[in-house]
Design an enzyme around this catalytic site. Structure first.
Site, mmCIF file in Angstrom:
data_model
loop_
_atom_site.group_PDB
_atom_site.id
_atom_site.type_symbol
_atom_site.label_atom_id
_atom_site.label_comp_id
_atom_site.label_asym_id
_atom_site.label_seq_id
_atom_site.Cartn_x
_atom_site.Cartn_y
_atom_site.Cartn_z
ATOM 1 N N SER A 80 52.927 35.639 41.860
ATOM 2 C CA SER A 80 51.693 35.905 42.596
ATOM 3 C C SER A 80 52.050 35.028 43.916
ATOM 4 C CB SER A 80 50.344 35.358 41.934
ATOM 5 O OG SER A 80 50.012 36.161 40.753
HETATM 6 N N1 SAH Z 1 50.588 34.489 37.395
HETATM 7 C C1 SAH Z 1 51.726 35.475 37.231
HETATM 8 C C2 SAH Z 1 51.435 36.863 37.773
HETATM 9 C C3 SAH Z 1 52.300 37.872 37.023
HETATM 10 S S1 SAH Z 1 51.877 39.539 37.651
HETATM 11 C C4 SAH Z 1 52.995 34.923 38.008
HETATM 12 O O1 SAH Z 1 52.738 34.227 38.938
HETATM 13 O O2 SAH Z 1 54.227 35.100 37.728
HETATM 14 C C5 SAH Z 1 50.746 40.018 36.303
HETATM 15 C C6 SAH Z 1 51.102 39.938 34.979
HETATM 16 O O3 SAH Z 1 50.135 40.455 33.963
HETATM 17 C C7 SAH Z 1 52.320 40.786 34.811
HETATM 18 O O4 SAH Z 1 53.392 39.791 33.985
HETATM 19 C C8 SAH Z 1 52.336 41.744 33.599
HETATM 20 O O5 SAH Z 1 52.938 41.911 32.579
HETATM 21 C C9 SAH Z 1 50.872 41.032 33.163
HETATM 22 N N2 SAH Z 1 49.747 42.112 32.477
HETATM 23 C C10 SAH Z 1 49.212 43.197 32.839
HETATM 24 N N3 SAH Z 1 48.519 43.664 31.978
HETATM 25 C C11 SAH Z 1 48.458 42.599 30.962
HETATM 26 C C12 SAH Z 1 47.455 42.606 29.607
HETATM 27 N N4 SAH Z 1 46.676 43.772 29.550
HETATM 28 N N5 SAH Z 1 47.388 41.701 29.124
HETATM 29 C C13 SAH Z 1 48.513 40.491 29.458
HETATM 30 N N6 SAH Z 1 49.141 40.518 30.615
HETATM 31 C C14 SAH Z 1 49.321 41.845 31.384
#
Ligand code: SAH
Length: 230
Positions: A80
């Protein structure tokens, strides 16, 4: 392996303080930018300033780690944008206690590491097994010991460890999954991007005595919260 500067690549990869484009001077510039964009919490800005974001992305992207941008982390996912990490953290910190926090969508673990510095215990759920494994070992390498990682569908929350003071969802859906609201402690808050692609609004939910209060905050752009587990 050694590069022309006499630093071993391994050393650079694990160097928390950073050099050149990952140095403290460059991080301070990011903090100043976040301040100008409206992040006012010194606690949050201090954590952003001292969390080595360059160690959460691929080495090839390390020089861009302190730009205020989302960056790819593989599997079609992104780390993010620092402003969004700061804004979500600040709204949770400003609205009540941050003792036990549930994070949905741990990704590369940067947001988890930021939360870990401000909360007593962080629980994070990630649906992509490889990302969950990498997150676990990265936090271990950084000696961050108060984050529990689970590979699973975050839409179900993590009932065993509920209730939570705060829930942070790092992926967007048309509505907040009901389990996440059910797992909020009285007075607990959840923050999540709600809406379809192109019209997502970061929304704060608060459990009050009379039910769930919902406060729209600002337009954002997140990857989708998906239904199955990889
Ligand atoms: N805070 C993280 C954001 C990653 S993007 C960072 O800074 O790296 C969002 C993440 O949500 C992705 O890794 C994706 O795989 C995860 N995601 C999407 N749907 C999900 C679900 N149903 N349960 C858990 N994780 C999920």
């Amino acid at each position: 392996m050694f590069n022309g500067w006499g630093f071993s690549t391994t050393t650079m990869m694990t160097d928390r303080s950073g050099i050149g484009l990952t140095s403290q001077r460059v991080r301070n510039r990011l903090v100043q930018q976040l301040r100008e964009m409206g992040i006012s919490s010194d606690a949050v800005l201090n954590v952003i300033s001292s969390t080595p974001r360059h160690l959460f992305v691929d080495e090839a992207l390390a020089s861009r780690a302190y730009e205020n941008n989302a960056l790819p982390i593989g599997f079609g996912q992104t780390i993010s944008q620092p402003f969004v990490v700061a804004a979500m953290t600040q709204v949770l910190l400003d609205t009540g206690p941050l003792d036990r926090v549930l994070e949905i969508g741990g990704g590369c673990g940067y947001q988890s590491a930021v939360l870990a510095r401000l909360a007593s215990q962080v629980y994070t759920v990630e649906r992509i097994a490889e990302l969950a494994n990498r997150l676990r070992s990265r936090l271990h390498d950084l000696q961050i010991g108060n984050v529990r990682v689970r590979h699973g569908d975050g839409r179900l929350g993590w009932a065993t460890h509920a209730p939570f003071d705060a829930v942070l969802v790092a992926a967007a859906a048309p509505a907040i999954p009901p389990a996440l609201l059910e797992q909020l402690a009285p007075g607990g808050r959840a923050v999540m991007p709600v809406g379809r692609q192109g019209e997502q609004v970061l929304t704060l939910f608060r459990r009050t005595e009379s039910g769930i209060e919902e406060i729209p905050l600002q337009r954002v752009s997140f990857v989708p919260l998906l239904e199955n587990v990889d």
